[in-house]
Design an enzyme around this catalytic site. Structure first.
Site, PDB file in Angstrom:
ATOM      1  N   TYR A  42       1.001  -1.150   0.003  1.00 55.56           N
ATOM      2  CA  TYR A  42      -0.163  -0.043   0.002  1.00 55.56           C
ATOM      3  C   TYR A  42       0.841   1.046   0.013  1.00 55.56           C
ATOM      4  O   TYR A  42       1.699   1.470   0.829  1.00 55.56           O
ATOM      5  CB  TYR A  42      -0.900  -0.014   1.350  1.00 55.56           C
ATOM      6  CG  TYR A  42      -2.116   0.825   0.902  1.00 55.56           C
ATOM      7  CD1 TYR A  42      -3.358   0.571   0.769  1.00 55.56           C
ATOM      8  CD2 TYR A  42      -2.069   2.312   1.443  1.00 55.56           C
ATOM      9  CE1 TYR A  42      -4.374   1.303   0.669  1.00 55.56           C
ATOM     10  CE2 TYR A  42      -2.994   3.295   1.532  1.00 55.56           C
ATOM     11  CZ  TYR A  42      -4.074   2.644   1.055  1.00 55.56           C
ATOM     12  OH  TYR A  42      -5.271   3.653   1.057  1.00 55.56           O
ATOM     13  N   TYR A  53      -5.540   5.668  -7.794  1.00 54.66           N
ATOM     14  CA  TYR A  53      -5.803   5.694  -6.292  1.00 54.66           C
ATOM     15  C   TYR A  53      -7.331   5.267  -6.164  1.00 54.66           C
ATOM     16  O   TYR A  53      -7.993   6.051  -6.261  1.00 54.66           O
ATOM     17  CB  TYR A  53      -5.296   6.957  -5.683  1.00 54.66           C
ATOM     18  CG  TYR A  53      -6.094   6.877  -4.210  1.00 54.66           C
ATOM     19  CD1 TYR A  53      -5.121   6.335  -2.956  1.00 54.66           C
ATOM     20  CD2 TYR A  53      -7.105   7.360  -3.720  1.00 54.66           C
ATOM     21  CE1 TYR A  53      -5.380   6.443  -1.948  1.00 54.66           C
ATOM     22  CE2 TYR A  53      -7.334   7.406  -2.292  1.00 54.66           C
ATOM     23  CZ  TYR A  53      -6.623   6.949  -1.594  1.00 54.66           C
ATOM     24  OH  TYR A  53      -6.904   7.020  -0.240  1.00 54.66           O
TER      25      TYR A  53
END
Lengths: 139, 385
Positions: free
Chosen positions: B290, B340
């Site tokens: 991440y 994103y």
């Protein structure tokens, strides 16, 4: 000819019941840290009861106000309209002598900021309700 | 191993819209497009779906997906909390729904117009901030980039780390995005010099340390391992899927706990992951870590045990995290350069690496790791072929 600047209020805290006494301390120019009256562990941010022994009997201890810069950011592009004409500005995380950490602003040229810089707490009234922490470099 | 989810379920369908700065359509519309694409990829139909999962930050109500697609057989639904910590947790949830026998086919989705609509990196002129946000927002510590800068600074202080070392993350991920036509930064190369010369936004972070802002949606479909073998796609078996947290923990504003450079919630999650999977970091062939902010990739690698604390700056050098390296990371470009979708697009790339269909395919992948965000109650998944 200047255009009138749009007025945006400064971001302020919503003071909830669990945090109310801490904010009341700042208003009196006292930096407080929560303390469990049973196991004597200290807590920040404030909690509704002690996470270590689950006692609901929580008190407050006054900090010396003395600490050291632990980390900081220099904001160069504002994310909130109130800060648009304040950049660049620094925000510091200060580790207090008592071991807890708080966030505040600081009266210090940004290029002088360093890890471990000794500071002391100052207090800035921003309205009739809220007082904020504003550190100064200790001499 | 009783209670284990190991290889009881698999992702059999993945779907996505295009990733853009302005989708021109509603988040609801994007969500259902992605779900339909995932079902089509699996060779399944709306009537096969009997479970639905999403994330707490998603503004598309599950009811809207049910209504738009005419889902008439739903018998279990769940929403997983903690924003960027949730994505791999939705895989764990879907796997539990299937492994328990309650559901035979679960769809999960994440949809957002994060560039043309509400942008997480800017603050509306809200007058007051609740909860712990009230303790730092009044000073101008308001959005995730500003919070993360305070954590990243401590890496420099404690480990002597430099932006020259951090550069490997955005530059490598960009090179991966440059192979991926779906990536927002597909045609935009990034050099070390551009990274090092970029103006500071929240010093010590520059724009290339920040994830992108994206309009788009992704979805995936989970079914049982047994049923997966009968479907047309190559199953990505859910070898382990875990959630974890620690105490105390806040959302990316973890400056009140012991230190800034270890995510105790990530260490806990990693502990569950290695125990559940029976694997170690050395078994991982490719990973999607991440990447909301580049320096947090370094902290995550340490907290998952890929290297010792403080050594990630050296670990990511010498091409180790690039294609052909020992541990290729974020092979579609990640949140920094692909798009994103709040961490969910990493799940799709983790599946593609098992299928052998990535645009930056690692050879002979047996175990593919995906993680969710550092700095909040989080989650992780290992897919196996």
């Amino acid at each position: 000819m200047t255009q009138p600047m749009p007025q945006f209020p400064r971001p302020l805290p919503q003071i909830d019941r669990d945090h109310a006494e801490w904010w009341a301390g700042l208003r009196r120019q006292e930096l407080l840290v929560q303390e469990c009256l049973r196991c004597r562990k200290q807590l920040f941010p404030p909690e509704p009861l002690c996470p270590h022994c689950h006692s609901p009997e929580m008190g407050w201890r006054r900090s010396s106000g003395i600490g050291k810069v632990y980390s900081w950011v220099i904001v160069r592009r504002p994310s909130h309209p109130w800060f648009a004409d304040k950049v660049p500005y620094a925000v510091v995380v200060v580790e207090m002598q008592e071991g807890f950490r708080v966030v505040g602003s600081i009266d210090c040229p940004i290029e002088k900021l360093r890890d471990g810089l000794p500071v002391e707490a100052g207090f800035e009234d921003v309205d009739e309700r809220v007082t904020l922490l504003r550190f100064r470099v200790a001499v | 191993m009783s209670g284990s989810l190991r290889r009881k379920a698999a992702i059999v369908g993945i779907g996505a819209t295009e990733f853009s700065a302005n989708s021109g359509r509603s988040e609801r519309r994007l969500a259902v497009e992605a779900v339909l694409a995932a079902l089509d990829d699996a060779g399944l139909r709306a009537d096969d779906v009997n479970g639905i999962v999403n994330s707490d930050y998603d503004d598309t109500n599950q009811l809207d997906v049910i209504n738009a697609l005419g889902l008439r057989n739903i018998r279990a639904y769940a929403t997983i909390p903690h924003g960027g910590g949730s994505p791999c947790g939705t895989v764990a949830q879907a796997a539990m729904m299937v492994a328990s026998g309650v559901c035979s086919c679960v769809v999960a989705y994440r949809s957002l117009n994060e560039r043309s609509g509400h942008r997480y990196g800017s603050s509306d002129a809200v007058p007051t901030f609740p909860w712990v946000y009230g303790l730092h927002a009044p000073y101008g510590l308001i959005v995730p980039g500003e919070w993360t800068a305070v954590h990243a600074r401590r890496r420099m202080i404690e480990f002597g780390e430099t932006r020259e070392q951090w550069a490997a993350v955005p530059v490598t991920f960009r090179a991966h995005a440059n192979r991926n036509p779906q990536a927002m930064q597909y045609r935009k190369p990034l050099t070390r010099e551009e990274y090092l010369n970029a103006p500071m936004l929240a010093e010590p972070l520059c724009r290339y340390d920040y994830c992108l802002e994206t309009d788009g949606a992704v979805a995936y479909v989970v079914t049982s391992a047994e049923r997966a073998r009968a479907l047309k796609s190559v199953p990505a078996y859910i070898h382990a899927a875990v959630q974890g947290t620690a105490f105390p923990v806040w959302y990316q504003t973890n400056w009140y706990r012991e230190n800034f450079t270890t995510g105790t919630e990530v260490v806990a999650t990693a502990g569950h992951l290695w125990k559940e999977s029976g694997l170690t970091p050395r078994d991982i062939d490719v990973a999607q870590i991440y990447d909301h902010f580049a320096p947090l990739v370094l902290t995550s690698l340490e907290d998952f045990g890929f290297c010792a604390k403080g050594e990630a700056g050296a670990f990511i050098g010498d091409g180790r995290i690039g294609l052909g390296g020992e541990l290729p990371l974020n092979t579609a470009g990640g949140l920094l350069s692909e798009g994103y979708i709040h961490g969910w697009n990493l799940i799709l790339e983790g599946v593609r690496q098992i299928r052998g269909t990535s645009t930056a395919q690692v050879e002979d992948v047996e175990f593919s790791l995906v993680t969710s965000c550092w700095g909040a109650p989080t989650s992780a998944v290992i897919f196996s072929r």
